[in-house]
Scaffold this motif. Sequence first.
Motif, PDB file in Angstrom:
ATOM      1  N   ARG A  11       0.831  -1.202   0.000  1.00 47.60           N
ATOM      2  CA  ARG A  11       0.000   0.000   0.000  1.00 47.60           C
ATOM      3  C   ARG A  11       0.866   1.254   0.000  1.00 47.60           C
ATOM      4  O   ARG A  11       0.612   2.211  -0.744  1.00 47.60           O
ATOM      5  CB  ARG A  11      -0.926   0.018   1.213  1.00 47.60           C
ATOM      6  CG  ARG A  11      -1.928   1.179   1.190  1.00 47.60           C
ATOM      7  CD  ARG A  11      -2.570   1.413   2.549  1.00 47.60           C
ATOM      8  NE  ARG A  11      -1.618   1.740   3.581  1.00 47.60           N
ATOM      9  CZ  ARG A  11      -1.051   2.955   3.736  1.00 47.60           C
ATOM     10  NH1 ARG A  11      -1.313   3.927   2.896  1.00 47.60           N
ATOM     11  NH2 ARG A  11      -0.204   3.187   4.717  1.00 47.60           N
ATOM     12  N   GLN A  12       1.921   1.246   0.817  1.00 47.01           N
ATOM     13  CA  GLN A  12       2.824   2.395   0.861  1.00 47.01           C
ATOM     14  C   GLN A  12       3.552   2.587  -0.465  1.00 47.01           C
ATOM     15  O   GLN A  12       3.755   3.721  -0.909  1.00 47.01           O
ATOM     16  CB  GLN A  12       3.839   2.228   1.988  1.00 47.01           C
ATOM     17  CG  GLN A  12       3.250   2.343   3.364  1.00 47.01           C
ATOM     18  CD  GLN A  12       4.261   2.020   4.457  1.00 47.01           C
ATOM     19  OE1 GLN A  12       5.385   1.615   4.184  1.00 47.01           O
ATOM     20  NE2 GLN A  12       3.839   2.181   5.707  1.00 47.01           N
ATOM     21  N   ALA A  13       3.925   1.488  -1.116  1.00 44.21           N
ATOM     22  CA  ALA A  13       4.606   1.578  -2.412  1.00 44.21           C
ATOM     23  C   ALA A  13       3.673   2.153  -3.469  1.00 44.21           C
ATOM     24  O   ALA A  13       4.081   3.016  -4.264  1.00 44.21           O
ATOM     25  CB  ALA A  13       5.116   0.203  -2.829  1.00 44.21           C
ATOM     26  N   ILE A  14       2.434   1.723  -3.493  1.00 43.50           N
ATOM     27  CA  ILE A  14       1.468   2.248  -4.469  1.00 43.50           C
ATOM     28  C   ILE A  14       1.160   3.715  -4.184  1.00 43.50           C
ATOM     29  O   ILE A  14       1.058   4.527  -5.110  1.00 43.50           O
ATOM     30  CB  ILE A  14       0.193   1.387  -4.471  1.00 43.50           C
ATOM     31  CG1 ILE A  14       0.502   0.014  -5.054  1.00 43.50           C
ATOM     32  CG2 ILE A  14      -0.930   2.072  -5.248  1.00 43.50           C
ATOM     33  CD1 ILE A  14      -0.622  -0.978  -4.945  1.00 43.50           C
ATOM     34  N   GLN A  15       1.055   4.068  -2.911  1.00 41.45           N
ATOM     35  CA  GLN A  15       0.813   5.464  -2.553  1.00 41.45           C
ATOM     36  C   GLN A  15       1.989   6.338  -2.989  1.00 41.45           C
ATOM     37  O   GLN A  15       1.788   7.430  -3.537  1.00 41.45           O
ATOM     38  CB  GLN A  15       0.604   5.587  -1.041  1.00 41.45           C
ATOM     39  CG  GLN A  15       0.337   6.989  -0.576  1.00 41.45           C
ATOM     40  CD  GLN A  15       0.184   7.074   0.935  1.00 41.45           C
ATOM     41  OE1 GLN A  15       0.361   6.092   1.649  1.00 41.45           O
ATOM     42  NE2 GLN A  15      -0.145   8.254   1.420  1.00 41.45           N
ATOM     43  N   THR A  16       3.207   5.859  -2.794  1.00 38.22           N
ATOM     44  CA  THR A  16       4.390   6.601  -3.231  1.00 38.22           C
ATOM     45  C   THR A  16       4.395   6.762  -4.742  1.00 38.22           C
ATOM     46  O   THR A  16       4.675   7.846  -5.265  1.00 38.22           O
ATOM     47  CB  THR A  16       5.669   5.877  -2.764  1.00 38.22           C
ATOM     48  OG1 THR A  16       5.654   5.777  -1.342  1.00 38.22           O
ATOM     49  CG2 THR A  16       6.912   6.616  -3.209  1.00 38.22           C
ATOM     50  N   LEU A  70      12.420  12.783  -6.623  1.00 39.12           N
ATOM     51  CA  LEU A  70      13.544  11.914  -6.275  1.00 39.12           C
ATOM     52  C   LEU A  70      13.737  11.830  -4.765  1.00 39.12           C
ATOM     53  O   LEU A  70      13.957  10.748  -4.220  1.00 39.12           O
ATOM     54  CB  LEU A  70      14.814  12.428  -6.952  1.00 39.12           C
ATOM     55  CG  LEU A  70      16.050  11.570  -6.782  1.00 39.12           C
ATOM     56  CD1 LEU A  70      15.839  10.191  -7.397  1.00 39.12           C
ATOM     57  CD2 LEU A  70      17.248  12.248  -7.410  1.00 39.12           C
ATOM     58  N   GLN A  71      13.630  12.967  -4.072  1.00 38.99           N
ATOM     59  CA  GLN A  71      13.784  12.961  -2.624  1.00 38.99           C
ATOM     60  C   GLN A  71      12.670  12.169  -1.945  1.00 38.99           C
ATOM     61  O   GLN A  71      12.914  11.434  -0.996  1.00 38.99           O
ATOM     62  CB  GLN A  71      13.804  14.397  -2.076  1.00 38.99           C
ATOM     63  CG  GLN A  71      14.131  14.483  -0.608  1.00 38.99           C
ATOM     64  CD  GLN A  71      15.494  13.905  -0.284  1.00 38.99           C
ATOM     65  OE1 GLN A  71      16.467  14.187  -0.957  1.00 38.99           O
ATOM     66  NE2 GLN A  71      15.565  13.089   0.748  1.00 38.99           N
ATOM     67  N   TYR A  72      11.452  12.270  -2.453  1.00 41.83           N
ATOM     68  CA  TYR A  72      10.317  11.513  -1.910  1.00 41.83           C
ATOM     69  C   TYR A  72      10.566  10.016  -2.062  1.00 41.83           C
ATOM     70  O   TYR A  72      10.334   9.233  -1.140  1.00 41.83           O
ATOM     71  CB  TYR A  72       9.043  11.929  -2.634  1.00 41.83           C
ATOM     72  CG  TYR A  72       7.760  11.510  -1.957  1.00 41.83           C
ATOM     73  CD1 TYR A  72       7.144  12.352  -1.038  1.00 41.83           C
ATOM     74  CD2 TYR A  72       7.167  10.289  -2.225  1.00 41.83           C
ATOM     75  CE1 TYR A  72       5.974  11.982  -0.411  1.00 41.83           C
ATOM     76  CE2 TYR A  72       5.992   9.916  -1.598  1.00 41.83           C
ATOM     77  CZ  TYR A  72       5.396  10.760  -0.699  1.00 41.83           C
ATOM     78  OH  TYR A  72       4.244  10.392  -0.079  1.00 41.83           O
ATOM     79  N   LEU A  73      11.068   9.623  -3.226  1.00 46.78           N
ATOM     80  CA  LEU A  73      11.352   8.212  -3.481  1.00 46.78           C
ATOM     81  C   LEU A  73      12.517   7.723  -2.623  1.00 46.78           C
ATOM     82  O   LEU A  73      12.459   6.619  -2.068  1.00 46.78           O
ATOM     83  CB  LEU A  73      11.655   8.008  -4.964  1.00 46.78           C
ATOM     84  CG  LEU A  73      11.807   6.576  -5.442  1.00 46.78           C
ATOM     85  CD1 LEU A  73      10.522   5.786  -5.196  1.00 46.78           C
ATOM     86  CD2 LEU A  73      12.159   6.553  -6.915  1.00 46.78           C
ATOM     87  N   ARG A  79      13.218   4.493   4.418  1.00 45.38           N
ATOM     88  CA  ARG A  79      12.320   3.965   5.460  1.00 45.38           C
ATOM     89  C   ARG A  79      12.145   2.459   5.306  1.00 45.38           C
ATOM     90  O   ARG A  79      12.117   1.718   6.285  1.00 45.38           O
ATOM     91  CB  ARG A  79      10.958   4.656   5.394  1.00 45.38           C
ATOM     92  CG  ARG A  79      10.918   6.034   5.946  1.00 45.38           C
ATOM     93  CD  ARG A  79       9.485   6.544   6.150  1.00 45.38           C
ATOM     94  NE  ARG A  79       8.559   6.214   5.091  1.00 45.38           N
ATOM     95  CZ  ARG A  79       8.284   6.999   4.041  1.00 45.38           C
ATOM     96  NH1 ARG A  79       8.892   8.154   3.917  1.00 45.38           N
ATOM     97  NH2 ARG A  79       7.404   6.619   3.120  1.00 45.38           N
ATOM     98  N   LEU A  80      12.010   2.014   4.058  1.00 48.16           N
ATOM     99  CA  LEU A  80      11.825   0.594   3.799  1.00 48.16           C
ATOM    100  C   LEU A  80      13.059  -0.201   4.209  1.00 48.16           C
ATOM    101  O   LEU A  80      12.954  -1.237   4.883  1.00 48.16           O
ATOM    102  CB  LEU A  80      11.516   0.366   2.323  1.00 48.16           C
ATOM    103  CG  LEU A  80      11.146  -1.043   1.899  1.00 48.16           C
ATOM    104  CD1 LEU A  80       9.879  -1.499   2.610  1.00 48.16           C
ATOM    105  CD2 LEU A  80      10.955  -1.111   0.399  1.00 48.16           C
ATOM    106  N   PHE A  81      14.247   0.277   3.831  1.00 49.52           N
ATOM    107  CA  PHE A  81      15.474  -0.422   4.191  1.00 49.52           C
ATOM    108  C   PHE A  81      15.719  -0.401   5.695  1.00 49.52           C
ATOM    109  O   PHE A  81      16.219  -1.373   6.260  1.00 49.52           O
ATOM    110  CB  PHE A  81      16.675   0.180   3.462  1.00 49.52           C
ATOM    111  CG  PHE A  81      16.761  -0.211   2.013  1.00 49.52           C
ATOM    112  CD1 PHE A  81      15.900  -1.125   1.445  1.00 49.52           C
ATOM    113  CD2 PHE A  81      17.726   0.350   1.199  1.00 49.52           C
ATOM    114  CE1 PHE A  81      15.974  -1.478   0.118  1.00 49.52           C
ATOM    115  CE2 PHE A  81      17.831   0.003  -0.142  1.00 49.52           C
ATOM    116  CZ  PHE A  81      16.956  -0.915  -0.672  1.00 49.52           C
ATOM    117  N   ASN A  82      15.385   0.705   6.357  1.00 53.63           N
ATOM    118  CA  ASN A  82      15.566   0.785   7.810  1.00 53.63           C
ATOM    119  C   ASN A  82      14.590  -0.114   8.560  1.00 53.63           C
ATOM    120  O   ASN A  82      14.856  -0.498   9.699  1.00 53.63           O
ATOM    121  CB  ASN A  82      15.418   2.227   8.289  1.00 53.63           C
ATOM    122  CG  ASN A  82      16.602   3.079   7.882  1.00 53.63           C
ATOM    123  OD1 ASN A  82      17.702   2.575   7.647  1.00 53.63           O
ATOM    124  ND2 ASN A  82      16.373   4.371   7.772  1.00 53.63           N
ATOM    125  N   SER A  83      13.477  -0.469   7.942  1.00 51.68           N
ATOM    126  CA  SER A  83      12.507  -1.324   8.605  1.00 51.68           C
ATOM    127  C   SER A  83      12.773  -2.807   8.376  1.00 51.68           C
ATOM    128  O   SER A  83      12.065  -3.647   8.943  1.00 51.68           O
ATOM    129  CB  SER A  83      11.089  -0.980   8.153  1.00 51.68           C
ATOM    130  OG  SER A  83      10.903  -1.372   6.802  1.00 51.68           O
TER     131      SER A  83
END
Length: 89
Positions: A11-16, A70-73, A79-83
């Motif tokens: 869901r977060q990936a699609i929202q991004t 680019l900064q948003y991505l 965040r994904l890698f840190n999680s």
Amino acid sequence: MTPETVMEIGRQAIQTLLVIAAPILLTALAVGLVISVFQAATQINESTLQFVPKLISMFVVLLLLGPWMLQYLVDFIQRLFNSIPQLIG
């Protein structure tokens, strides 16, 4: 990793994706609408009349908002890698 976690990441990936693509798509939509109204009013049916302004406007939007996109991505990926440790453990 639970199915709920996978669904939340998806869901977060699609929202991004939608947030990043929205400015370009909305610009193309607005320019296409304006050009279509112009073509209907003047009865000029030239396909390049619609393609070229859309391409130019999308390029301008990409130049102006590209750093923000680019900064948003990058923020999302960080965040994904840190999680990852919490997802595995």
